[in-house]
Design a protein around this motif. Structure first.
Motif, PDB file in Angstrom:
ATOM      1  N   MET A   1     -40.024  -7.355-109.346  1.00  0.00           N
ATOM      2  CA  MET A   1     -40.787  -8.346-108.640  1.00  0.00           C
ATOM      3  C   MET A   1     -41.437  -7.691-107.412  1.00  0.00           C
ATOM      4  O   MET A   1     -40.810  -6.941-106.684  1.00  0.00           O
ATOM      5  CB  MET A   1     -39.844  -9.469-108.209  1.00  0.00           C
ATOM      6  CG  MET A   1     -40.547 -10.595-107.525  1.00  0.00           C
ATOM      7  SD  MET A   1     -39.435 -12.007-107.418  1.00  0.00           S
ATOM      8  CE  MET A   1     -39.524 -12.312-105.713  1.00  0.00           C
ATOM      9  N   TYR A   2     -42.677  -8.012-107.203  1.00  0.00           N
ATOM     10  CA  TYR A   2     -43.416  -7.444-106.085  1.00  0.00           C
ATOM     11  C   TYR A   2     -43.622  -8.502-105.017  1.00  0.00           C
ATOM     12  O   TYR A   2     -43.787  -9.677-105.305  1.00  0.00           O
ATOM     13  CB  TYR A   2     -44.784  -6.918-106.550  1.00  0.00           C
ATOM     14  CG  TYR A   2     -44.659  -5.755-107.485  1.00  0.00           C
ATOM     15  CD1 TYR A   2     -44.510  -4.474-106.980  1.00  0.00           C
ATOM     16  CD2 TYR A   2     -44.668  -5.925-108.859  1.00  0.00           C
ATOM     17  CE1 TYR A   2     -44.380  -3.387-107.817  1.00  0.00           C
ATOM     18  CE2 TYR A   2     -44.532  -4.845-109.717  1.00  0.00           C
ATOM     19  CZ  TYR A   2     -44.398  -3.587-109.188  1.00  0.00           C
ATOM     20  OH  TYR A   2     -44.267  -2.510-110.018  1.00  0.00           O
ATOM     21  N   SER A   3     -43.599  -8.065-103.787  1.00  0.00           N
ATOM     22  CA  SER A   3     -43.786  -8.977-102.673  1.00  0.00           C
ATOM     23  C   SER A   3     -44.509  -8.246-101.551  1.00  0.00           C
ATOM     24  O   SER A   3     -44.307  -7.053-101.350  1.00  0.00           O
ATOM     25  CB  SER A   3     -42.421  -9.470-102.180  1.00  0.00           C
ATOM     26  OG  SER A   3     -42.578 -10.233-101.015  1.00  0.00           O
ATOM     27  N   ILE A   4     -45.332  -8.990-100.832  1.00  0.00           N
ATOM     28  CA  ILE A   4     -46.001  -8.387 -99.682  1.00  0.00           C
ATOM     29  C   ILE A   4     -45.137  -8.512 -98.426  1.00  0.00           C
ATOM     30  O   ILE A   4     -45.411  -7.902 -97.419  1.00  0.00           O
ATOM     31  CB  ILE A   4     -47.395  -9.005 -99.435  1.00  0.00           C
ATOM     32  CG1 ILE A   4     -47.292 -10.521 -99.200  1.00  0.00           C
ATOM     33  CG2 ILE A   4     -48.333  -8.681-100.559  1.00  0.00           C
ATOM     34  CD1 ILE A   4     -48.584 -11.163 -98.754  1.00  0.00           C
TER      35      ILE A   4
END
Length: 92
Positions: A1-4
């Protein structure tokens, strides 16, 4: 999962980076800071390298660098904006 959003590790590393920059700006060696703060030199070196440090040691370093007040706003409850928002909603 990618998150800023930054992760806790990202924030720890950034704190360590800022701490090291402030220490150098004040022209204080790691050894001197460790001795004056009561934080072991090993803990200080580990913090500046990895961002890992106990809360007690971090607060001691902040205190010595005259930055303890920076911690005053952590974990404070935010104002309950629902009451204010209720003033602007209409029941149409």
């Amino acid at each position: 999962m990618y998150s800023i959003d930054p992760t806790p590790n990202d924030i720890a590393k950034e704190l360590a980076k800022r701490h090291k920059a402030l220490r150098k700006q004040l022209k204080i060696s790691q050894a001197e800071l460790a001795e004056r703060s009561g934080v072991s030199l090993g803990s200080l070196k580990r913090f500046e390298t990895t961002g890992h440090i106990s809360l007690e040691s971090l607060l001691k370093l902040a205190n010595l660098l005259n930055r303890l007040q920076d911690f005053n706003s952590i974990f404070q409850a935010k104002d309950d904006m629902s009451k204010i928002e209720g003033l602007f909603t209409t029941n149409s």
